[in-house]
Design an enzyme around this catalytic site. Structure first.
Site, PDB file in Angstrom:
ATOM      1  N   GLU A  33      46.002  52.526  41.468  1.00  0.00           N
ATOM      2  CA  GLU A  33      47.724  52.146  42.496  1.00  0.00           C
ATOM      3  C   GLU A  33      48.579  52.730  41.293  1.00  0.00           C
ATOM      4  O   GLU A  33      48.952  52.212  40.829  1.00  0.00           O
ATOM      5  CB  GLU A  33      47.495  50.491  42.871  1.00  0.00           C
ATOM      6  N   ARG A 258      34.012  47.777  33.165  1.00  0.00           N
ATOM      7  CA  ARG A 258      35.056  47.974  33.147  1.00  0.00           C
ATOM      8  C   ARG A 258      35.163  47.679  31.471  1.00  0.00           C
ATOM      9  O   ARG A 258      34.742  46.935  30.715  1.00  0.00           O
ATOM     10  CB  ARG A 258      36.343  47.217  34.061  1.00  0.00           C
ATOM     11  N   LYS A 268      47.212  46.578  33.516  1.00  0.00           N
ATOM     12  CA  LYS A 268      48.731  46.903  34.347  1.00  0.00           C
ATOM     13  C   LYS A 268      50.128  45.453  34.459  1.00  0.00           C
ATOM     14  O   LYS A 268      50.562  45.578  34.240  1.00  0.00           O
ATOM     15  CB  LYS A 268      48.804  47.471  35.835  1.00  0.00           C
TER      16      LYS A 268
HETATM   17  P1  ATP Z   1      44.786  46.614  36.551  1.00  0.00           P
HETATM   18  O1  ATP Z   1      43.817  45.365  36.608  1.00  0.00           O
HETATM   19  O2  ATP Z   1      44.981  47.254  35.339  1.00  0.00           O
HETATM   20  O3  ATP Z   1      46.025  46.762  37.185  1.00  0.00           O
HETATM   21  P2  ATP Z   1      43.083  47.949  38.192  1.00  0.00           P
HETATM   22  O4  ATP Z   1      41.434  48.212  38.762  1.00  0.00           O
HETATM   23  O5  ATP Z   1      43.830  47.090  38.982  1.00  0.00           O
HETATM   24  O6  ATP Z   1      43.706  47.527  37.242  1.00  0.00           O
HETATM   25  P3  ATP Z   1      43.849  50.941  39.689  1.00  0.00           P
HETATM   26  O7  ATP Z   1      44.812  51.972  39.575  1.00  0.00           O
HETATM   27  O8  ATP Z   1      42.990  49.700  41.539  1.00  0.00           O
HETATM   28  O9  ATP Z   1      43.835  49.510  38.670  1.00  0.00           O
HETATM   29  O10 ATP Z   1      42.152  50.760  38.752  1.00  0.00           O
HETATM   30  C1  ATP Z   1      42.155  52.352  39.291  1.00  0.00           C
HETATM   31  C2  ATP Z   1      40.488  52.986  38.942  1.00  0.00           C
HETATM   32  O11 ATP Z   1      40.347  52.616  37.842  1.00  0.00           O
HETATM   33  C3  ATP Z   1      39.658  51.591  39.553  1.00  0.00           C
HETATM   34  O12 ATP Z   1      38.495  52.335  40.176  1.00  0.00           O
HETATM   35  C4  ATP Z   1      39.157  50.950  38.973  1.00  0.00           C
HETATM   36  O13 ATP Z   1      38.269  50.201  39.207  1.00  0.00           O
HETATM   37  C5  ATP Z   1      39.169  51.503  37.264  1.00  0.00           C
HETATM   38  N1  ATP Z   1      39.561  50.589  36.762  1.00  0.00           N
HETATM   39  C6  ATP Z   1      41.189  50.122  36.381  1.00  0.00           C
HETATM   40  N2  ATP Z   1      40.649  49.140  34.967  1.00  0.00           N
HETATM   41  C7  ATP Z   1      40.112  49.874  34.084  1.00  0.00           C
HETATM   42  C8  ATP Z   1      39.196  49.362  33.246  1.00  0.00           C
HETATM   43  N3  ATP Z   1      39.528  48.612  32.306  1.00  0.00           N
HETATM   44  N4  ATP Z   1      37.859  49.838  32.837  1.00  0.00           N
HETATM   45  C9  ATP Z   1      37.559  51.209  33.801  1.00  0.00           C
HETATM   46  N5  ATP Z   1      37.948  50.886  34.788  1.00  0.00           N
HETATM   47  C10 ATP Z   1      39.152  50.811  35.236  1.00  0.00           C
HETATM   48 MG    MG Z   2      43.745  47.585  41.396  1.00  0.00          MG
END
Ligand code: ATP
Ligand code: MG
Length: 549
Positions: A33, A258, A268
């Site tokens: 995102e 994760r 983020k």
């Molecule tokens: P955050 O919690 O940091 O905002 P998010 O999951 O909301 O992370 P996205 O931009 O939606 O962030 O994530 C894009 C992809 O990266 C998704 O498929 C998510 O599952 C993966 N991802 C995010 N954080 C991790 C992590 N710590 N380890 C592995 N994969 C991750």
């Molecule tokens: Mg997200």
């Protein structure tokens, strides 16, 4: 390197290839995102998503998962593209979920026509209250049995902007008694008047993630939609959408654990708080676990990919030691960087018996393999050495300088300490010594052994530099349930003003070196010609290798 064991995702994909008689074309996607910068956790997801596509001759798209107008921005889109490319991955297509809004709307109409979605007038609180709990079923909405015609009419009017924000939602009609709360008539569209960075004010209704994501995957013919474990409970809803909308593709969702790492945060939302509250200098602050921060710090794409390989993919969450990432970058830099001499806490070393006004050029090795060659460093009567390399009252086994002690100056001579000067506070400012001209490195007679070798720079011919020494953002109190703001390490940046050998003035921004006996450093973007700035990437001591011997 030959792979020893397949991970569970590879096993699933191989099985699907076999079952399709090899007809399936593997497609994956990495779907961030654009509401923040990518971090090292995303790097893991990127390695998995792109890695699967590469291994099975498939494709991997970079998709902006931009269905929520609230915090998204083109600024982040650009940063994400740059980071993915820098990590060394080429995406097959750059996609935007927002480009599918019309198709998502059409598919919602399909669901309504199948009697599988309805417009609900309950507000957010009422919906939440009627959802039930893990032990009690939910209560059906009084609007659940609206006719298809009425639902179509209301949904079109939602789109046309006839209702206030929050006045109505579109819900999937599934099962209010499902043991999985995500299946209890989840909201799939909401009314929200907010400008979207890509579609402007075209829409005042926006789809919810659980509805939008499978449709995005179907439109792009994604075969394996790999995500993190928190979506496991959402998979039945993912499958429900795939089953019930009118798009041919049949993607499947696979979840993995994760990445969590000690001494840092990996979300983020929290990283944005650090930026907004000025706890760091920006998203690319070298202390940040963002890809941009790691790049600026001096981490290499190779080291980050190696780290992601080593941690592997698993189905249960765990915490990875930050020292492992450091180990990976140290290993990579050891092979790639040249050595230089730099002094961060300088004191003068005066060689009283060395001729005044004389300078000689000495040859020293660049380090690395033999292709790295040698360079010349200037040497004269006054040098700078590290202040901790001299002690007035040395403990036993102190093989550096003290009055009466002898050391070799790297690539130069053996010197013997004869005395020192202090300022009013008693701090040593100058150390005096005498050198033995017969001991010049590389000459016969140079084989006299002394225990310590010190690095130095020529005080009359050197480059003043700023050194930024970074430590972890958070203290070591993991898992104590503390908010990250209580764990912020106030000493995570220490700035030192010192000196490096003259040759450093030729370095370009982004060049990395091993400053001998100190650590690996990268020349930072903040550098000016008067004030070159070097970020410490990692120190030389490998805590991870030690712990894992
Ligand atoms: P955050 O919690 O940091 O905002 P998010 O999951 O909301 O992370 P996205 O931009 O939606 O962030 O994530 C894009 C992809 O990266 C998704 O498929 C998510 O599952 C993966 N991802 C995010 N954080 C991790 C992590 N710590 N380890 C592995 N994969 C991750
Ligand atoms: Mg997200």
């Amino acid at each position: 390197m030959e792979e020893i064991r397949k991970n569970f995702i590879q096993e699933i994909v191989e099985n699907d290839i076999k079952e399709s008689d090899g007809k399936i074309n593997i497609v994956t996607r990495f779907p961030p995102e654009p509401n923040g910068y990518l971090h090292i956790g995303h790097a893991k997801a990127i390695c998995v998503d792109f890695g699967i596509a590469k291994k099975y001759n498939g494709k991997c798209n970079l998709r902006m998962d931009d269905t929520n107008p609230a915090k998204e921005d083109n600024f982040y889109v650009e940063a994400i593209k740059k980071d993915v490319e820098w990590l060394g991955f080429k995406y097959d297509e750059l996609c935007y979920a927002a480009d599918y809004f019309e198709e998502m709307f059409n598919q919602a109409v399909v669901l309504i026509k199948k009697g599988l979605a309805f417009v609900c007038d309950m507000n957010a609180d009422e919906i939440k209250e009627s959802r039930g709990t893990l032990t009690e079923p939910g209560v059906e909405s009084p609007y659940r049995n609206r006719s298809i015609e009425e639902n179509l009419d209301l949904f079109n009017r939602m789109r046309a902007g006839e209702f206030e924000d929050g006045a109505k939602v579109l819900r999937a009609k599934i099962d209010m008694a499902s043991p999985n709360i995500n299946m209890r008539d989840p909201i799939i569209y909401r009314i929200l008047r907010m400008e979207h960075y890509r579609t402007g004010n075209d829409w005042c209704i926006y789809p919810m993630y659980d509805y939008a994501h499978p449709i995005e995957d179907m439109i792009e013919n994604v075969t394996h939609s790999i995500c993190t474990l928190e979506f496991e409970d959402h998979r039945p809803l993912y499958d429900w959408v795939v089953q019930n909308v009118d798009i041919q593709a049949k993607p499947r969702q696979i979840e993995f654990a994760r990445l969590n790492m000690t001494r840092t945060i990996m979300s983020k939302r929290y990283l944005k708080r650090l930026v907004d509250e000025n706890s760091v200098a920006g998203w690319d602050d070298p202390r940040m676990p963002t890809i941009a921060g790691l790049r600026r710090r001096g981490y290499t794409p190779e080291a980050i990919r190696d780290f992601c390989d080593r941690i592997g993919v698993a189905k249960s969450n765990s915490l990875v030691e930050a020292a492992l990432l450091e180990h990976c970058v140290r290993e990579d830099l050891a092979a790639k960087t040249q050595r230089r001499m730099a002094i961060m806490d300088a004191i003068k070393l005066v060689i009283d018996n060395y001729p005044e006004n004389e300078t000689e050029m000495l040859t020293t090795e660049n380090g690395g393999d033999e292709t790295c060659g040698t360079r010349e460093v200037s040497f004269s009567r006054e040098l700078y050495i590290q202040s901790e390399d001299f002690m007035i009252d040395p403990p036993k086994k102190f093989f550096r300088l003290f009055v009466g002690g002898e050391v070799r100056l790297k690539s130069a001579y053996i010197v013997k300490c004869t005395g020192y000067e202090t300022d009013e506070q008693g701090n040593v400012t100058v150390v005096h010594c005498e050198y033995d001209p017969e001991t010049k490195s590389g000459m016969s007679g140079a084989d006299r052994k002394v225990k310590g070798t010190l690095h130095w720079v020529d005080a009359n011919n050197c480059t003043p530099c700023e050194f930024r020494l970074y430590d972890y953002l958070l203290d070591e109190r993991e898992g104590e349930g503390l908010d990250f703001s209580e764990r912020v390490n106030n000493d995570s940046l220490i700035v030192k003003n010192g000196f490096a050998e003259k040759s450093i003035s030729d370095a370009n921004i982004g060049d990395s070196f091993q400053f001998i006996r100190v650590g690996y450093f990268r020349k930072d973007e903040d550098s000016t010609s008067e004030n070159p700035v070097f970020n410490r990437i990692v120190g030389l001591r490998d805590t991870w290798a030690k712990l894992n011997k």
